[in-house]
Design a protein around this motif. Structure first.
Motif, short mmCIF file in Angstrom:
data_model
loop_
_atom_site.label_atom_id
_atom_site.label_comp_id
_atom_site.label_asym_id
_atom_site.label_seq_id
_atom_site.Cartn_x
_atom_site.Cartn_y
_atom_site.Cartn_z
N ARG A 191 -12.57 21.55 -1.13
CA ARG A 191 -13.58 22.53 -0.54
C ARG A 191 -13.31 22.44 1.06
O ARG A 191 -13.11 23.45 1.56
N THR A 192 -13.42 21.43 1.65
CA THR A 192 -12.97 21.34 3.16
C THR A 192 -11.70 22.32 3.44
O THR A 192 -11.47 22.89 4.33
N TRP A 193 -10.65 21.91 2.68
CA TRP A 193 -9.20 22.37 3.09
C TRP A 193 -9.23 23.86 2.65
O TRP A 193 -8.80 24.66 3.66
N LYS A 194 -10.19 24.43 1.84
CA LYS A 194 -10.28 25.73 1.53
C LYS A 194 -11.12 26.75 2.38
O LYS A 194 -10.85 27.84 2.77
N VAL A 201 -11.48 28.22 9.19
CA VAL A 201 -12.35 28.25 10.65
C VAL A 201 -11.77 27.45 11.72
O VAL A 201 -11.71 27.95 12.83
N ALA A 202 -11.20 25.99 11.22
CA ALA A 202 -10.46 25.28 12.58
C ALA A 202 -9.50 26.24 12.74
O ALA A 202 -9.02 26.21 14.02
N ILE A 203 -8.49 26.82 12.23
CA ILE A 203 -7.49 27.67 12.35
C ILE A 203 -7.68 28.72 13.45
O ILE A 203 -7.02 28.82 14.27
N ARG A 204 -8.83 29.43 13.13
CA ARG A 204 -9.43 30.46 13.88
C ARG A 204 -9.63 29.92 15.47
O ARG A 204 -9.14 30.48 16.44
N GLU A 205 -10.28 28.55 15.41
CA GLU A 205 -10.61 28.06 16.70
C GLU A 205 -9.05 27.82 17.54
O GLU A 205 -8.93 28.08 18.64
N ILE A 206 -8.09 27.27 16.69
CA ILE A 206 -6.54 26.94 17.43
C ILE A 206 -6.23 28.25 17.88
O ILE A 206 -5.74 28.27 18.96
N PHE A 207 -6.17 29.26 17.15
CA PHE A 207 -5.70 30.67 17.62
C PHE A 207 -6.51 31.16 18.76
O PHE A 207 -6.10 31.82 19.67
N GLU A 208 -7.73 31.22 18.68
CA GLU A 208 -8.48 31.51 19.90
C GLU A 208 -8.14 30.89 21.02
O GLU A 208 -7.94 31.43 22.01
N LEU A 209 -7.92 29.52 20.96
CA LEU A 209 -7.41 28.58 22.04
C LEU A 209 -6.19 29.17 22.63
O LEU A 209 -5.91 29.38 23.93
N THR A 210 -5.27 29.32 21.56
CA THR A 210 -3.88 30.14 21.99
C THR A 210 -4.00 31.23 22.86
O THR A 210 -3.37 31.48 23.84
N VAL A 211 -4.88 32.25 22.38
CA VAL A 211 -4.92 33.51 22.97
C VAL A 211 -5.67 33.08 24.54
O VAL A 211 -5.24 34.09 25.25
N GLN A 212 -6.79 32.27 24.47
CA GLN A 212 -7.29 32.12 25.77
C GLN A 212 -6.16 31.69 26.79
O GLN A 212 -6.47 32.10 28.22
N LEU A 213 -5.43 30.94 26.31
CA LEU A 213 -4.23 30.36 27.14
C LEU A 213 -3.30 31.54 27.49
O LEU A 213 -2.23 30.92 28.28
N ASN A 234 -10.23 16.70 15.25
CA ASN A 234 -11.48 15.60 15.32
C ASN A 234 -12.64 16.13 14.97
O ASN A 234 -13.16 15.81 14.06
N THR A 235 -12.91 17.50 15.42
CA THR A 235 -14.13 18.23 15.20
C THR A 235 -14.25 18.15 13.52
O THR A 235 -15.18 18.07 13.02
N TYR A 236 -13.30 18.79 12.98
CA TYR A 236 -13.09 19.23 11.55
C TYR A 236 -12.42 18.18 10.53
O TYR A 236 -12.57 18.37 9.24
N GLY A 237 -12.04 16.93 11.18
CA GLY A 237 -11.58 15.82 10.24
C GLY A 237 -10.34 16.13 9.82
O GLY A 237 -10.04 15.47 8.40
N PHE A 238 -9.44 17.03 10.58
CA PHE A 238 -7.97 16.90 9.90
C PHE A 238 -7.11 16.32 10.89
O PHE A 238 -7.39 16.28 12.23
N LYS A 239 -5.98 15.91 10.34
CA LYS A 239 -4.86 15.19 11.46
C LYS A 239 -3.79 16.46 11.25
O LYS A 239 -3.40 17.35 10.42
N SER A 240 -3.17 16.37 12.51
CA SER A 240 -2.04 17.38 12.59
C SER A 240 -0.73 16.72 13.31
O SER A 240 -1.00 15.91 13.92
N VAL A 241 0.46 17.27 12.70
CA VAL A 241 1.68 17.02 13.28
C VAL A 241 2.21 17.66 14.23
O VAL A 241 2.33 18.90 13.56
N CYS A 242 2.38 17.77 15.36
CA CYS A 242 2.96 18.89 16.22
C CYS A 242 4.20 18.78 16.60
O CYS A 242 4.82 17.38 17.29
N TYR A 243 5.11 19.72 16.63
CA TYR A 243 6.46 19.74 17.07
C TYR A 243 6.97 20.90 17.52
O TYR A 243 6.13 21.95 17.15
N GLY A 244 8.22 21.18 17.94
CA GLY A 244 8.41 22.87 18.30
C GLY A 244 9.31 22.76 19.43
O GLY A 244 9.80 21.84 20.10
#
Lengths: 467, 467
Positions: free
Chosen positions: B391-394, B399-411, B362-372
Motif C-alpha cells: 500500500r505504501t509503495w503504491k 506523492v514522495a516522488i512528486r516532492e522529489i521532482f518539485e525540489l528538482t525543478v525548484q533548484l 525520512n518523511t515517507y519512510g523509504f530508503k534511497s541509494v543515489c549515484y550518477g
C-alpha cells in the motif's frame, strides 16, 4: 496600420513608440545587401509583459510583427517586409546574473555578444560563439539565426550553449522552453526549436547559456598557400592528425587583398603568388601542448604546397590578424555591390565546393570572393556585381545561386551554415528540403503562430506560405 | 487486432511477423522495473520501405505502433502499453559507412552503441556518448531517449552528435531532418525535435553522427569522502578550477557496497567510514597535462574532507573501477524491488538535492541509494522497496516522488536527465512544464501523428492526451 492601433501603442509605450520617418528608415534595414522595408511603427518594449501585451494586441488585430536585435543580420531576418510593427529588443540589455558556481549566465536578448563575453571572461568564464559582428550584434539575434563564428570549429555554435529560453508566443502567453541543466530528456526539445527559428515562432525575452572555464593560452598562425583548393584540402587532414584547432579560417587571395586596403593600420605583407590563406588558432591551458599542436599542423600543411608560416608573436599581431579576418565582409561590401551565400558542406568537400563555385561563376560571368570557416566546411561565397549589367544581376544571378546551392546539397551540405534563411534565401529552401519536410516546418509555424503575425514572409518560399 | 491485419503483416514479413506467446512476452518488457505489456504482434522490418508500409497501414487502420530498440530503457519508452504492433528495429544493425575524411558515421539504428564506438575507434575516431548499457543498448534507442553517460560531462549527450536523421513519419512518408554538416541555419531544427522524442513522432531508420579524433590517454581516480554532501559540493569546484574531467561520477556508500557484492572479481576495498566516492577521469593526448589536471583535482577535493585517493595504475584497474560504476544499476535492481528517478539539477545544487531526497525519504519512510553523473548534476535516485508494504509503495511513493521532482525543478533542474519520460514519469510532466508548454508539445505530437498511432500513452499525462 489603423490610427487606433497607433494610439494603443503610443498609450502603452509613450516615446518608445516611434513613427518619425528617420526612425522608420533606420529600423527598415539590417546588414543584408542594400535592402530597406519601412515598418509602420517601431516599438521598443522593455519588459516581457510589454512584449506579451504587444503580441496579444497584434495577434488579435492581425498586425505583422518583425522582431529585431542589432540588425547586423545577413539574410534579412529582421527586415519588416510586410510592414506593421518593428519590435526592437534593444532595451533588453541587461545581463541578469552570472552563475560562477554552475558556469551559467542568464541574460536578456539585447546584450551585445562581445559585452557578454567580456563580462563572463572577467570571472574566468568563456562564452565561445563569436560571429564576425560580435562587437555589435545581440545575443538574442545570435539565437534567432543560430550564429557561429570562428570558434565554432572547436566549441560549437550558439545552439550548443542555449539551455533554456523565456519566450513570448504570438498569443501573448509566456513559456520557458527547458530547464537550466546540461542534460535534459524531458519532453520535446522546444529550446532547439526556437533557436534558429529567426523570430518566426516567438520572441525570446530571457536566455540561459552554459559557459566553460576560459582557456588561458592561444597561438595563432597564418599559412599561405599557392593554391586555394589545396588550402581547403589541407583542412580535414589537420583534424585527422588529431588536432582540433579553436579556429580554422580560410581566405581567398582577393578577400585578404581588399581587406588590407580597407584596414590601413596592418603591417602584413601578402605575396602575390599566394592564392589563399588559412588562419589557424589553437587554445588551451598549456603552452607546450599548443606548441606541439602547431608543429603537427605545420607538418600537415607542408604536404599541401604551402609557403612559410607566419606565427603571431605578440598580442598586437594576433589582434591584427583577427582584425583582418573580421573585416573581410565589410571590405567586400565596400568594394562592390555583392550577394553573399552562406554555403556549408562536410569539410572534406570544400575543395569540390570551391571549384564548383568558380566554374559556375565562369559559366554565368561573375566573379566571387570566398572566405569563411573552413574547419566547419562553412564557405561564405561573395558574388561581386562589379560591372555586371542590371539584367544579368537580377535575372541570371538567381539561376547561378540555385546551381551553387544544388551543388552544396549534392555534397551533403545545405544552404545556410550560420546566417539563416530570412528573406533573401527563402526561395531556395526547396533545394535543401523536400515538400514533406517543408510542409512539416510550415505546420509548426502555423501551430505557434496561427495568424502568421510573427516575422511573416521569412524562411518559407512564397509557394509554401500561400499553401 | 483483427485477423486481416495479422494476415497483412504476415504476408509482408513472413517469419519476421511473430505472434507466439514467448515472443510477445519477451518483447513486452524493457529494463523498467518489472513492467510487462503484451503487444498483439511483433514485427521485425529490415528496410525503410518496410517500416514505411507498416506505418502507412497502421495509420490507416488506427493500430498502435510501439517502436523498440534493445529494450534497455529505464522509463518504459518501449513498452507497448496500448497493445498493437511492437516494431523491433533489431535488423537495422548495419554501420553503413565511416567517413574518416569528414569525421562522420552513417549507421542504422539497431547497432549496439559499443559496437559502433569500437568500429570508429579502430579508425582512431571517437563517438563519446556512453550510457551504462552501452554494451547492449542500440544507438537508435540512445537517440530516442537522448542518452547520456559518464562522458557527457566533457563531451555532451547523444543530441550533441546527431547531424541528420532519416525518419519515417506515421503517414509512411520518409524525410531527412537536416544535412551532414556541423553548422546548420536552414529552417527549423527537425533533427533535435526527433532526438529525445521517444519514438512518438517518427521512426528513425538512418543516422548521421559526427565523430571526434580519439584521445589517446586517460587517467582515472577514485576519491573517497567522509560525507556524501561534501563529495557533491566538491564537484563544481573542480570545474571552477579550470579542469573539465571526461567523467565525474558520484556513488553513495550503499551503491558501491551492493555492487562490490554483485561483482565478485573486483579487489577493491572500501572503508566503512567512507560515505561516498567520486570516480573522476581525465582524458587527452598528453600525459603530463593529465597528471597536472589530476593534481589540480586532488588539491580541490582535499578541501572537502576526502580520504586517500586511489589512482588506477593499470588498465585492468581502470576497467575494474568502470565495471563497478556500470554495474551499480544492475546491483541495486538485484537487491530489491526499486524505482529509479533520473533527477537533474545545475551541478552546484547537487548537495541540496541529495539532502532533500534523504529528508523526503525520512518523511515517507523509504530508503534511497543515489549515484550518477555528478559533473552534469544528474543524480539517479533509486528508491528501495525493501520491506515497505504494498500500500505504501503504491499509494505514498508517487506523492514522495512528486516532492522529489518539485525540489528538482525548484533548484533549476528537471525530471529526467537521460532516461526519458516514457511511461513511468509522464504523470509528473506538469511539474517540469506549465500547461502552455505541455499543450505546445502535444500539438507537435498531433501534427506529426494526427491519429496517435505512434508510441501512444507516452510522455504526456493522461489529462493532456485526452484533451
Amino acid at each position: 496600420m489603423k490610427q487606433e492601433d497607433l494610439i494603443f501603442f503610443k498609450n502603452k509605450l509613450n516615446d518608445r513608440c516611434k513613427t518619425d520617418i528617420d526612425t522608420l528608415e533606420n529600423y527598415g534595414h539590417d546588414e543584408t545587401e542594400n535592402l530597406v522595408f519601412l515598418p509602420s511603427v517601431v516599438l521598443i518594449p522593455e519588459s516581457t509583459e510589454e512584449v506579451s501585451e504587444i503580441l496579444r494586441y497584434c495577434n488579435t488585430h492581425l498586425i505583422p510583427v518583425t522582431p529585431c536585435g542589432a540588425r547586423t543580420g545577413l539574410s534579412g531576418g529582421a527586415l519588416p517586409v510586410k510592414g506593421g510593427v518593428l519590435l526592437s529588443m534593444e532595451r533588453f540589455s541587461k545581463i541578469i546574473s552570472i552563475d560562477e558556481n554552475n558556469l551559467q549566465v542568464t541574460t536578456e536578448p539585447g546584450v551585445i555578444t562581445e559585452v557578454l563575453q567580456n563580462a563572463v571572461a572577467e570571472k574566468g568564464l568563456f562564452y565561445p560563439p563569436d560571429p564576425a559582428s560580435k562587437g555589435s550584434c545581440f545575443i538574442g539575434g545570435n539565437i534567432s539565426e543560430n550564429s557561429g563564428g570562428p570558434k565554432a570549429v572547436k566549441y560549437g555554435v550558439t545552439a550548443d550553449y542555449v539551455l533554456n529560453l523565456e519566450v513570448v508566443l504570438p498569443s501573448g502567453e509566456v513559456i520557458w522552453t527547458g530547464a537550466n541543466v546540461l542534460k535534459n530528456a524531458t519532453g520535446y526539445n522546444l529550446t532547439q526549436l526556437i533557436v534558429g527559428s529567426e523570430g518566426t515562432l516567438g520572441i525570446v525575452t530571457k536566455i540561459v547559456l552554459r559557459l566553460l572555464p576560459k582557456p588561458t593560452k592561444d597561438l595563432l598562425m597564418l599559412v599561405p598557400f599557392f593554391s586555394a583548393e589545396k588550402a581547403c584540402a589541407a583542412v580535414p587532414e589537420i583534424f585527422k592528425a588529431g588536432v582540433i584547432p579553436s579556429a580554422m579560417e580560410f581566405m581567398e587571395r582577393d578577400a585578404i587583398d581588399w581587406t588590407l586596403k580597407f584596414v590601413d593600420d596592418l603591417s602584413i605583407s601578402i605575396q602575390p603568388e599566394h592564392q589563399a590563406h588559412l588562419l589557424i588558432e589553437v587554445d588551451g591551458w598549456d603552452e607546450s601542448v599548443l606548441l606541439n599542436d602547431c608543429e603537427r599542423i605545420a607538418e600537415v600543411v607542408a604536404d599541401f604546397d604551402c609557403d612559410e608560416i607566419l606565427f603571431a608573436e605578440t598580442q598586437a599581431q594576433k589582434e591584427g590578424l583577427w582584425k583582418l579576418r573580421r573585416k573581410v565582409g565589410e571590405a567586400v561590401k565596400s568594394h562592390s555591390v555583392y550577394k553573399e551565400e552562406d554555403t556549408v558542406v562536410p569539410r572534406y568537400e570544400l575543395p569540390r565546393l570551391l571549384k564548383g563555385v568558380k566554374e559556375i561563376g565562369n559559366t554565368y560571368g561573375f566573379k566571387s570572393v570566398c572566405y569563411g570557416h573552413a574547419g566547419d566546411g562553412n564557405l561564405h561565397v561573395n558574388i561581386i556585381k562589379g560591372d555586371l549589367d542590371e539584367r544579368t544581376w537580377k535575372e541570371e544571378l538567381p539561376v547561378a545561386i540555385r546551381e551553387i546551392f544544388e551543388l552544396t546539397v549534392q555534397l551533403g551540405g545545405t544552404i545556410s551554415g550560420e546566417h539563416g534563411i530570412g528573406w533573401v534565401q527563402k526561395e531556395y529552401m526547396d533545394i535543401a528540403f523536400g515538400k514533406t519536410e517543408l510542409q512539416l516546418m510550415h505546420s509548426i509555424k502555423q501551430l505557434f503562430d496561427p495568424n502568421t503575425i510573427l516575422n511573416p514572409g521569412k524562411i518559407f518560399p512564397d509557394s509554401t506560405e500561400n499553401h
